[in-house]
Design an enzyme around this catalytic site. Sequence first.
Site, mmCIF file in Angstrom:
data_model
loop_
_atom_site.group_PDB
_atom_site.id
_atom_site.type_symbol
_atom_site.label_atom_id
_atom_site.label_comp_id
_atom_site.label_asym_id
_atom_site.label_seq_id
_atom_site.Cartn_x
_atom_site.Cartn_y
_atom_site.Cartn_z
ATOM 1 N N GLY A 38 -16.940 59.852 -20.509
ATOM 2 C CA GLY A 38 -16.109 59.491 -19.086
ATOM 3 C C GLY A 38 -15.007 58.849 -19.051
ATOM 4 O O GLY A 38 -14.634 57.893 -18.506
ATOM 5 N N CYS A 42 -11.141 21.441 -13.509
ATOM 6 C CA CYS A 42 -9.610 21.015 -13.711
ATOM 7 C C CYS A 42 -9.097 20.459 -12.338
ATOM 8 O O CYS A 42 -7.963 20.143 -12.288
ATOM 9 C CB CYS A 42 -8.954 21.506 -14.680
ATOM 10 S SG CYS A 42 -8.265 23.321 -13.943
ATOM 11 N N GLN A 100 -14.961 50.433 -21.616
ATOM 12 C CA GLN A 100 -13.825 50.092 -20.849
ATOM 13 C C GLN A 100 -14.031 49.905 -19.439
ATOM 14 O O GLN A 100 -13.265 49.196 -18.651
ATOM 15 C CB GLN A 100 -12.628 51.181 -20.915
ATOM 16 C CG GLN A 100 -12.247 51.711 -22.105
ATOM 17 C CD GLN A 100 -11.459 53.155 -21.898
ATOM 18 O OE1 GLN A 100 -10.431 53.057 -21.796
ATOM 19 N NE2 GLN A 100 -12.031 54.271 -22.187
ATOM 20 N N HIS A 113 -12.562 45.506 -21.706
ATOM 21 C CA HIS A 113 -11.841 44.788 -20.633
ATOM 22 C C HIS A 113 -12.660 43.648 -19.655
ATOM 23 O O HIS A 113 -12.057 43.482 -18.463
ATOM 24 C CB HIS A 113 -11.442 46.094 -19.791
ATOM 25 C CG HIS A 113 -10.587 47.045 -20.317
ATOM 26 N ND1 HIS A 113 -10.501 48.304 -19.886
ATOM 27 C CD2 HIS A 113 -9.654 47.029 -21.109
ATOM 28 C CE1 HIS A 113 -9.478 49.193 -20.458
ATOM 29 N NE2 HIS A 113 -9.220 48.239 -21.491
ATOM 30 N N SER A 141 -10.728 59.326 -19.283
ATOM 31 C CA SER A 141 -9.615 60.327 -19.533
ATOM 32 C C SER A 141 -8.548 59.884 -20.443
ATOM 33 O O SER A 141 -7.882 61.010 -20.938
ATOM 34 C CB SER A 141 -8.755 60.433 -18.014
ATOM 35 O OG SER A 141 -8.142 59.206 -17.783
ATOM 36 N N CYS A 199 -10.994 29.924 -15.626
ATOM 37 C CA CYS A 199 -9.837 29.545 -15.122
ATOM 38 C C CYS A 199 -8.794 29.648 -16.208
ATOM 39 O O CYS A 199 -8.755 29.263 -17.346
ATOM 40 C CB CYS A 199 -10.164 27.904 -14.930
ATOM 41 S SG CYS A 199 -8.725 26.697 -14.577
ATOM 42 N N ASP A 249 -18.310 46.604 -15.366
ATOM 43 C CA ASP A 249 -19.543 46.631 -14.447
ATOM 44 C C ASP A 249 -20.941 46.329 -14.963
ATOM 45 O O ASP A 249 -22.028 45.918 -14.111
ATOM 46 C CB ASP A 249 -19.746 48.001 -13.655
ATOM 47 C CG ASP A 249 -19.839 49.264 -14.676
ATOM 48 O OD1 ASP A 249 -20.414 48.909 -15.706
ATOM 49 O OD2 ASP A 249 -19.362 50.109 -14.052
#
Length: 275
Positions: free
Chosen positions: A212, A174, A94, A112, A214, A120, A97
């Site tokens: 890690g 664009c 999730q 994510h 919740s 764009c 980084d």
Amino acid sequence: MAELARLVEGGDVAVLSGAGLSTESGIPDYRGPTSTVRTPMTFQVFTGDPAARQRYWARSHLGWRTIARAAPNAGHRAVAHLQDQGLLAGVITQNVDGLHQSAGARDVVELHGNLDRVVCLTCGDALAREELESRLTQANPGFDAHAATLNPDGDVELPDEQVRGFHIADCQTCHGGMLKPDVVFFGETVPAERVRACFRLVESARLLLVLGSSLTVMSGRRFVLRAAKLGIPVAIVNQGATRGDPYAALTVDGPLGVVLPELARRAAGRVGAGT
């Protein structure tokens, strides 16, 4: 730890990681023991409010420097080691980084997205974050704000007076399209095929190992619910309780940078010994 190692050493483990895995790399989480309450940027506000978009890019311009410098911690390296030992069916994260990959993990499904890419919203063109950062620096030569607090989505807290006058960049392909980090904002939908790929990985696994997270939001918790429905054991390593605990066969409450290296040592050791 012995029971967790016994579960993992059987292999075919699907990993689902959350922000708690990256806190030891200096990137905070939303709901862990060191988190602070804040309202994250939503997709609707980002696309609908030019002032909010200006604030986001000014803050994210500073926050990216910390994200880009962050290094994988012992927990990330332990996950990569488990994969090298052939114990993992795959990794879903999730996090945005890229630290799993920096630690050596392969074929990570970024649920994510990743902050190191920009897209764009008008034409769909994509570019590297470094390219955008160079453009933002050139467009804002007098911008000398200093970040006080980094947030998990890569932006920082800044007073309004430090944001005024910040110039954002538009799409050069664009000519004027709206640029957005290639991450899923709150209120935005994860691409359907990406979700299906995650479900396929979980459904074919022997164990779902949550690291890690919740599991407060359904984006990650749905995979725990699917595993539980199919009778696939769930193990959770996290600091503090999670909303997936009622479905878990085993929970471990502790810092991931300590627990995961020990897990990798024990599980890999047993595999090497043929037990």
